[in-house]
Design a protein around this motif. Structure first.
Motif, PDB file in Angstrom:
ATOM      1  N   LYS A 358       1.075  -1.142  -0.026  1.00 30.36           N
ATOM      2  CA  LYS A 358       0.031   0.471   0.022  1.00 30.36           C
ATOM      3  C   LYS A 358       0.701   1.241  -0.021  1.00 30.36           C
ATOM      4  O   LYS A 358       0.817   2.634  -1.162  1.00 30.36           O
ATOM      5  CB  LYS A 358      -0.944   0.013   1.002  1.00 30.36           C
ATOM      6  CG  LYS A 358      -2.097  -0.904   0.571  1.00 30.36           C
ATOM      7  CD  LYS A 358      -2.859  -0.312   2.180  1.00 30.36           C
ATOM      8  CE  LYS A 358      -3.800  -1.235   1.847  1.00 30.36           C
ATOM      9  NZ  LYS A 358      -3.448  -1.540   3.191  1.00 30.36           N
ATOM     10  N   MET A 359       2.096   1.033   0.976  1.00 27.39           N
ATOM     11  CA  MET A 359       2.612   2.010   0.398  1.00 27.39           C
ATOM     12  C   MET A 359       3.352   2.711  -0.500  1.00 27.39           C
ATOM     13  O   MET A 359       3.716   4.404  -0.959  1.00 27.39           O
ATOM     14  CB  MET A 359       3.394   2.149   2.267  1.00 27.39           C
ATOM     15  CG  MET A 359       3.426   2.505   3.720  1.00 27.39           C
ATOM     16  SD  MET A 359       3.963   2.117   4.836  1.00 27.39           S
ATOM     17  CE  MET A 359       5.209   3.291   4.774  1.00 27.39           C
ATOM     18  N   LEU A 360       4.038   1.527  -1.376  1.00 26.78           N
ATOM     19  CA  LEU A 360       4.464   2.019  -2.542  1.00 26.78           C
ATOM     20  C   LEU A 360       4.080   2.174  -3.270  1.00 26.78           C
ATOM     21  O   LEU A 360       3.822   3.029  -3.888  1.00 26.78           O
ATOM     22  CB  LEU A 360       5.207   0.091  -3.139  1.00 26.78           C
ATOM     23  CG  LEU A 360       6.475   0.142  -2.373  1.00 26.78           C
ATOM     24  CD1 LEU A 360       6.903  -0.896  -1.948  1.00 26.78           C
ATOM     25  CD2 LEU A 360       7.751   0.708  -2.101  1.00 26.78           C
ATOM     26  N   SER A 361       2.551   2.187  -3.059  1.00 19.43           N
ATOM     27  CA  SER A 361       1.422   2.564  -4.498  1.00 19.43           C
ATOM     28  C   SER A 361       1.186   3.757  -4.262  1.00 19.43           C
ATOM     29  O   SER A 361       1.423   4.791  -4.620  1.00 19.43           O
ATOM     30  CB  SER A 361       0.082   1.606  -3.982  1.00 19.43           C
ATOM     31  OG  SER A 361      -0.886   2.457  -4.819  1.00 19.43           O
ATOM     32  N   GLY A 364       3.886   5.502  -5.891  1.00 20.68           N
ATOM     33  CA  GLY A 364       3.761   5.863  -6.682  1.00 20.68           C
ATOM     34  C   GLY A 364       4.282   4.693  -8.159  1.00 20.68           C
ATOM     35  O   GLY A 364       4.304   4.480  -8.924  1.00 20.68           O
ATOM     36  N   TYR A 365       4.161   3.036  -7.075  1.00 21.02           N
ATOM     37  CA  TYR A 365       4.147   2.183  -7.570  1.00 21.02           C
ATOM     38  C   TYR A 365       2.789   1.802  -8.172  1.00 21.02           C
ATOM     39  O   TYR A 365       2.070   1.896  -7.304  1.00 21.02           O
ATOM     40  CB  TYR A 365       5.146   1.446  -7.165  1.00 21.02           C
ATOM     41  CG  TYR A 365       6.369   1.502  -6.965  1.00 21.02           C
ATOM     42  CD1 TYR A 365       7.393   1.335  -8.166  1.00 21.02           C
ATOM     43  CD2 TYR A 365       6.871   2.807  -5.880  1.00 21.02           C
ATOM     44  CE1 TYR A 365       9.229   1.732  -7.870  1.00 21.02           C
ATOM     45  CE2 TYR A 365       8.328   3.024  -5.845  1.00 21.02           C
ATOM     46  CZ  TYR A 365       9.170   2.548  -6.868  1.00 21.02           C
ATOM     47  OH  TYR A 365      10.180   2.971  -6.727  1.00 21.02           O
ATOM     48  N   LEU A 366       2.845   1.230  -9.530  1.00 15.69           N
ATOM     49  CA  LEU A 366       1.640   0.098 -10.282  1.00 15.69           C
ATOM     50  C   LEU A 366       1.916  -1.359  -9.318  1.00 15.69           C
ATOM     51  O   LEU A 366       2.952  -1.764  -9.206  1.00 15.69           O
ATOM     52  CB  LEU A 366       1.866   0.200 -11.496  1.00 15.69           C
ATOM     53  CG  LEU A 366       0.949  -1.021 -11.787  1.00 15.69           C
ATOM     54  CD1 LEU A 366      -0.726  -0.368 -11.430  1.00 15.69           C
ATOM     55  CD2 LEU A 366       0.576  -1.310 -13.333  1.00 15.69           C
ATOM     56  N   ILE A 367       1.031  -1.539  -8.253  1.00 16.56           N
ATOM     57  CA  ILE A 367       1.246  -2.746  -7.465  1.00 16.56           C
ATOM     58  C   ILE A 367       0.594  -3.869  -8.551  1.00 16.56           C
ATOM     59  O   ILE A 367      -0.972  -3.993  -9.032  1.00 16.56           O
ATOM     60  CB  ILE A 367       0.301  -2.578  -5.899  1.00 16.56           C
ATOM     61  CG1 ILE A 367       0.911  -1.109  -5.227  1.00 16.56           C
ATOM     62  CG2 ILE A 367       0.809  -4.288  -5.772  1.00 16.56           C
ATOM     63  CD1 ILE A 367       2.534  -1.373  -5.298  1.00 16.56           C
ATOM     64  N   ASN A 445       2.668   8.431 -15.492  1.00 16.62           N
ATOM     65  CA  ASN A 445       3.759   8.675 -13.843  1.00 16.62           C
ATOM     66  C   ASN A 445       4.196   8.045 -13.085  1.00 16.62           C
ATOM     67  O   ASN A 445       4.650   8.360 -11.680  1.00 16.62           O
ATOM     68  CB  ASN A 445       2.043   9.622 -14.112  1.00 16.62           C
ATOM     69  CG  ASN A 445       1.689  10.148 -14.588  1.00 16.62           C
ATOM     70  OD1 ASN A 445       2.695  11.374 -14.652  1.00 16.62           O
ATOM     71  ND2 ASN A 445       0.861  10.334 -15.050  1.00 16.62           N
ATOM     72  N   HIS A 446       3.551   6.610 -13.414  1.00 14.37           N
ATOM     73  CA  HIS A 446       4.196   5.474 -13.170  1.00 14.37           C
ATOM     74  C   HIS A 446       5.981   5.227 -12.351  1.00 14.37           C
ATOM     75  O   HIS A 446       6.487   5.746 -13.351  1.00 14.37           O
ATOM     76  CB  HIS A 446       3.457   4.233 -12.715  1.00 14.37           C
ATOM     77  CG  HIS A 446       2.530   3.532 -12.856  1.00 14.37           C
ATOM     78  ND1 HIS A 446       1.454   3.734 -13.286  1.00 14.37           N
ATOM     79  CD2 HIS A 446       1.763   3.792 -11.246  1.00 14.37           C
ATOM     80  CE1 HIS A 446       0.077   3.688 -13.137  1.00 14.37           C
ATOM     81  NE2 HIS A 446       0.296   3.835 -11.636  1.00 14.37           N
ATOM     82  N   VAL A 450       5.065  -3.225  -8.731  1.00 17.14           N
ATOM     83  CA  VAL A 450       6.062  -4.251  -7.689  1.00 17.14           C
ATOM     84  C   VAL A 450       4.648  -5.432  -7.364  1.00 17.14           C
ATOM     85  O   VAL A 450       3.719  -4.795  -7.637  1.00 17.14           O
ATOM     86  CB  VAL A 450       5.531  -3.541  -6.248  1.00 17.14           C
ATOM     87  CG1 VAL A 450       5.182  -4.156  -5.303  1.00 17.14           C
ATOM     88  CG2 VAL A 450       6.519  -2.580  -6.134  1.00 17.14           C
ATOM     89  N   ILE A 451       5.759  -6.022  -7.880  1.00 15.94           N
ATOM     90  CA  ILE A 451       5.130  -7.832  -7.812  1.00 15.94           C
ATOM     91  C   ILE A 451       4.496  -8.119  -6.286  1.00 15.94           C
ATOM     92  O   ILE A 451       5.548  -8.327  -6.370  1.00 15.94           O
ATOM     93  CB  ILE A 451       5.773  -8.648  -9.244  1.00 15.94           C
ATOM     94  CG1 ILE A 451       5.137  -7.892 -10.528  1.00 15.94           C
ATOM     95  CG2 ILE A 451       4.607  -9.813  -9.260  1.00 15.94           C
ATOM     96  CD1 ILE A 451       5.999  -8.180 -11.522  1.00 15.94           C
ATOM     97  N   ASP A 452       3.337  -7.962  -5.980  1.00 14.20           N
ATOM     98  CA  ASP A 452       3.061  -8.952  -4.844  1.00 14.20           C
ATOM     99  C   ASP A 452       2.848 -10.275  -5.018  1.00 14.20           C
ATOM    100  O   ASP A 452       1.566  -9.721  -5.135  1.00 14.20           O
ATOM    101  CB  ASP A 452       2.684  -7.502  -3.877  1.00 14.20           C
ATOM    102  CG  ASP A 452       1.851  -7.464  -2.904  1.00 14.20           C
ATOM    103  OD1 ASP A 452       1.817  -9.048  -2.321  1.00 14.20           O
ATOM    104  OD2 ASP A 452       0.983  -7.167  -1.863  1.00 14.20           O
TER     105      ASP A 452
END
Ligand code: TXA
Ligand code: MG
Length: 529
Positions: A358-361, A364-367, A445-446, A450-452
């Motif tokens: 969530k924090m990485l999202s 600005g990262y696409l999760i 913009n990303h 991140v692949i969770d």
């Protein structure tokens, strides 16, 4: 005309070649950089035949090659101290200097310019031929204009057979890209073309050297280049070339997500097996000289292989690598692709992987949620579900056509062999789903992707992950979190913890370790991402 081929380079053959040059003919000669198409530099008519044979734009000036330092004096009106120092340090060798031109240089050599480019090559055959001809030789690279410069006599024959008088075979060129070009006709010496003599080598003699902006960026429409050669598309195979920046993992993602029939790749040694399309390599990632040595020969091979598009792993653009990068940019007509950086995110149960996601999202990262992907591929009616029921039995599907997870788990985890069967069916589908998801959702913009996924180290999608982020917390803490979150008994929670790989396993495979427990602060832990 029939082009003579001098193979042995003995005294007689070289004398014959020199005789052709004296008489105003054209001879392709080996140098330590690339093959040159030589003509008597004092014979304007001979020089104009060079333009014709190559199909070279007539405003593109040529380099004059000398074999002894005395030969420079008639060519220039000034041989300043800085130029002498460079000659002392790097001649004979892959360095060309631009100096004020004397009236003895015919205008064909440097049309409309007040300057002339001079170089003393180190290749013994080139030097011998200049000496025997008794005149300096004007010589551009011996390719058809626009195609990659020739680094073997066969490349020359391929481009110019029947159009020139002779070719002298001197084997493979050592450096492989054309000489460094520096102008000393400006206040501050300025690098116009990077090559085998590097910027830091030049600066060790001269102090600061300017690097012309055209070395690594496209000239704007209407801007006159300092070196006319810089404005032309160059060094190109027939295929469309793309430079791909970033890691091998990002490169693989790009190839898997974009490639089609006729695509090939230029990569570093040892990477071929990891890239699923036809690859040529051009040296180790850190061996810049080898990349220079092989670049043009490999670009030519793509034509033989009938490549339609070539994706190139971007070389390090320092030292000799700056020359390689400069040639590639032109071969690619400045098309540079930056595929997304992809991180894997994992951790033991209860470590707080989702919180970090969530924090990485928010950063600005696409999760990409691995659980969602894993569920999506086994939806009712999906080809993966069909395949699973064929392999593990129809009783893993309920009367509504939906997967009974517990039934599948019981069968698939009964043996290592079955587990592998399960993975070989689901993993490629999960990977494909994730690639499609990224293509659909990633915007400019990303910051990256991140692949969770809990089992990412066991999966096939890890081949796209440049780095692995592992979230950790002590076992007691994780246990407490699971108990609170999932309302399990202590025993059930412990069973779940023990069913996973231990902490060591995760830590060994982590590139970025995120400590999600007191006294650490998560925002600080993620600061660099
Ligand atoms: O390594 C080399 O330099 C090879 C071998 C054969 O010596 N030669 C070579 O020549 O690469 P050519 O013509 O392919 O490239 C010469 C470059 C061109 O970009 C040209 O515009 C530039 O040097 N040049 C020549 N004379 C110049 C001048 N007076 N002022 C500015 N640029 C010049
Ligand atoms: Mg050239």
């Amino acid at each position: 005309m029939k082009t003579k081929f001098y193979e042995k380079c003995d005294g007689n053959e070289l004398s014959e070649a020199a005789e052709i040059l004296k008489n105003g003919g054209l001879v392709a000669i080996p140098t330590e950089t690339v093959y040159g198409l030589a003509a008597n530099a004092y014979n304007g008519e001979a020089v104009s035949k060079v333009f014709e044979a190559k199909g070279r734009p007539t405003d593109n000036p040529m380099i004059v090659h000398i074999s002894k330092i005395e030969e420079i004096y008639p060519l220039v009106t000034d041989f300043p101290e800085k130029a002498r120092a460079l000659a002392e340090a790097f001649w004979p060798g892959p360095l060309t200097m631009i100096l004020p031109k004397s009236d003895l240089v015919p205008r064909e050599v440097a049309p409309r310019l007040e300057t002339v480019a001079v170089r003393m090559p180190s290749h013994p055959t080139a030097r011998k031929i200049i000496e025997l001809a008794g005149v300096p030789l004007a010589a551009p690279s011996a390719n058809s204009s626009g195609s990659p410069s020739p680094t073997t006599a066969q490349h020359v024959i391929h481009d110019l057979d029947g159009k020139i008088d002779a070719v002298v075979d001197g084997g493979e060129c050592d450096v492989g890209i054309e000489s460094t070009v520096i102008t000393l006709a400006t206040n501050v010496p300025r690098l116009l073309r990077p090559g085998g003599i590097t910027v830091s080598q030049l600066e060790s003699v001269l102090g600061h050297v300017d690097v012309d902006p055209a070395v690594i960026s496209e000239l704007e429409e209407g801007v006159a280049p300092a070196s006319p050669g810089m404005k032309y598309k160059h060094y190109s195979p027939k295929a469309e070339v793309y430079i791909v920046e970033g890691s091998l993992e990002s490169f693989r993602f790009l190839i898997d997500s974009e490639s089609r029939e006729g695509d090939m790749a230029l990569c570093f040694n040892g990477e071929e097996k990891d890239i699923p399309i036809e690859c040529l390599s051009f040296g180790d990632e850190n061996d810049l000289s080898s990349q220079a040595h092989l670049l043009f020969a490999q670009l030519r091979r793509f034509d033989e292989l009938k490549a339609k598009r070539v994706f190139v792993r971007a070389p390090v653009s320092e030292g000799v690598g700056l020359g390689v990068y400069n040639r590639l940019l032109r071969a690619a007509a400045f098309k540079v692709i930056k595929p997304p950086v992809i991180y894997g995110l994992t951790g033991q149960t209860g470590a707080g992987k989702s919180t970090v996601g969530k924090m990485l999202s928010e950063k600005g990262y696409l999760i990409v949620d691995g659980d969602v992907a894993a569920r999506a591929v086994v939806e009712k009616g999906s080809p993966v579900l069909d395949e699973l029921s064929r392999v593990f039995g129809a009783d893993i599907i309920d009367e509504n056509g939906c997967l009974i997870r517990s039934a599948l788990a019981e069968k698939a985890f009964s043996s290592e062999e079955n587990r592998q069967k399960l993975n070989s069916i689901t993993h490629p589908a999960v990977t494909k789903w994730s690639v499609d998801f990224i293509k659909k959702n990633l915007t400019e913009n990303h910051k990256g992707v991140v692949i969770d996924a809990a089992a990412i180290f066991d999966s096939d999608i890890q081949r796209y992950c440049t780095k692995m982020i592992v979230v950790t917390a002590p076992e007691e803490e994780r246990l407490a979190r699971i108990l609170e979150r999932d309302g399990l008994t202590r025993e059930a929670a412990m069973l779940r913890i023990k069913a996973q790989k231990d902490e060591q396993y995760y830590k060994e495979r982590a590139d970025i370790l995120v400590r999600n427990y007191a006294p650490y602060n998560l925002s600080q832990e993620l600061e660099l991402l």
